[in-house]
Design a protein around this motif. Sequence first.
Motif, short mmCIF file in Angstrom:
data_model
loop_
_atom_site.label_atom_id
_atom_site.label_comp_id
_atom_site.label_asym_id
_atom_site.label_seq_id
_atom_site.Cartn_x
_atom_site.Cartn_y
_atom_site.Cartn_z
N ASP A 76 83.42 60.27 -11.45
CA ASP A 76 82.77 59.49 -12.43
C ASP A 76 82.77 58.18 -12.56
OD1 ASP A 76 81.41 62.02 -13.46
OD2 ASP A 76 83.38 62.37 -14.60
N VAL A 77 83.75 57.56 -11.82
CA VAL A 77 83.95 56.07 -11.96
C VAL A 77 82.88 55.13 -11.43
CG1 VAL A 77 85.35 54.45 -11.06
CG2 VAL A 77 86.58 56.21 -11.96
N PRO A 78 82.17 55.54 -10.26
CA PRO A 78 81.04 54.44 -9.93
C PRO A 78 80.05 54.76 -10.90
CG PRO A 78 82.07 55.74 -8.14
CD PRO A 78 82.51 56.68 -9.23
N GLY A 79 79.48 55.66 -11.19
CA GLY A 79 78.56 55.81 -12.29
C GLY A 79 78.81 55.35 -13.71
N LEU A 80 79.94 55.38 -14.20
CA LEU A 80 80.19 54.80 -15.28
C LEU A 80 80.37 53.22 -15.04
CD1 LEU A 80 82.88 57.21 -16.83
CD2 LEU A 80 80.77 57.05 -17.82
N CYS A 81 81.00 52.78 -14.00
CA CYS A 81 81.03 51.27 -13.82
C CYS A 81 79.71 50.72 -13.81
CB CYS A 81 81.84 51.14 -12.86
SG CYS A 81 83.51 51.39 -12.88
N GLU A 82 78.39 51.46 -13.22
CA GLU A 82 77.26 51.30 -12.85
C GLU A 82 76.52 50.96 -14.48
OE1 GLU A 82 73.70 49.43 -11.44
OE2 GLU A 82 75.68 49.27 -10.78
N GLU A 83 76.81 51.99 -15.29
CA GLU A 83 76.35 51.99 -16.57
C GLU A 83 76.88 50.80 -17.21
OE1 GLU A 83 75.91 55.20 -20.21
OE2 GLU A 83 76.54 55.88 -18.30
N ALA B 202 91.08 53.42 -17.33
CA ALA B 202 91.79 51.88 -16.58
C ALA B 202 90.98 51.37 -15.57
CB ALA B 202 93.04 52.57 -15.84
N ARG B 203 90.00 52.12 -14.80
CA ARG B 203 89.25 51.53 -13.96
C ARG B 203 88.05 50.89 -14.70
NH1 ARG B 203 89.42 53.10 -8.42
NH2 ARG B 203 91.19 54.37 -8.16
N LEU B 204 87.64 51.50 -15.79
CA LEU B 204 86.58 50.78 -16.46
C LEU B 204 87.05 49.28 -16.98
CD1 LEU B 204 84.70 53.69 -18.60
CD2 LEU B 204 83.65 52.15 -16.93
N ARG B 205 88.22 49.49 -17.68
CA ARG B 205 88.68 48.32 -18.18
C ARG B 205 88.86 47.14 -16.96
NH1 ARG B 205 93.79 45.77 -18.42
NH2 ARG B 205 93.79 44.38 -20.30
N LEU B 206 89.13 47.70 -15.85
CA LEU B 206 89.20 46.60 -14.73
C LEU B 206 87.63 46.19 -14.55
CD1 LEU B 206 91.84 48.05 -12.37
CD2 LEU B 206 92.01 46.06 -13.63
N ALA B 207 86.84 46.97 -14.25
CA ALA B 207 85.26 46.46 -14.21
C ALA B 207 84.87 45.66 -15.29
CB ALA B 207 84.40 48.03 -14.22
N THR C 77 91.18 61.12 -16.97
CA THR C 77 90.41 60.44 -18.01
C THR C 77 91.14 59.25 -17.95
OG1 THR C 77 89.96 62.58 -19.27
CG2 THR C 77 89.54 60.66 -20.28
N VAL C 78 92.54 59.03 -17.98
CA VAL C 78 93.07 57.99 -18.26
C VAL C 78 92.94 56.98 -16.99
CG1 VAL C 78 95.42 56.75 -18.40
CG2 VAL C 78 94.90 58.77 -19.62
N GLU C 79 92.83 57.48 -15.78
CA GLU C 79 92.33 56.74 -14.59
C GLU C 79 91.03 56.26 -14.74
OE1 GLU C 79 91.72 57.09 -9.85
OE2 GLU C 79 92.25 58.91 -11.11
N VAL C 80 89.92 56.94 -15.02
CA VAL C 80 88.68 56.55 -15.41
C VAL C 80 88.64 55.38 -16.45
CG1 VAL C 80 86.59 57.01 -16.34
CG2 VAL C 80 87.54 58.59 -14.69
#
Length: 104
Positions: free
Chosen positions: A30-37, A69-74, A64-67
């Motif tokens: 889900d990371v790429p889609g959420l970062c794009e959103e 954390a990646r959103l936070r970086l984005a 969930t935690v990983e996602v």
Amino acid sequence: MSSARATGLFPVDATKPIVLVITGRVTAADVPGLCEELRLLLHGSDAQEVDCDVGAVAEPDLHTVEVLARLRLAARRLGCRIRLRHPPPQLSALLHLMGLGEIF
């Protein structure tokens, strides 16, 4: 009667918070889609913070935690911070266990 489609981006109301809603079961896929959103939500905005509503996340786990954390970086790359809204108790406990409770 005809209606012409407006060109350009819709104006952003600076008085309303930008909210990214995450629901269901979350995986690393889900990371790429959420970062794009997230990028689309912030486009044309001078927002410094995004509310990430995680109240409807199902069965929070390490993915969930990983996602998050990646959103936070984005978000940081876009000059913004993430603030969690309505985190379930299980997610809050996991974030604290992983040492990430203070940054969210």
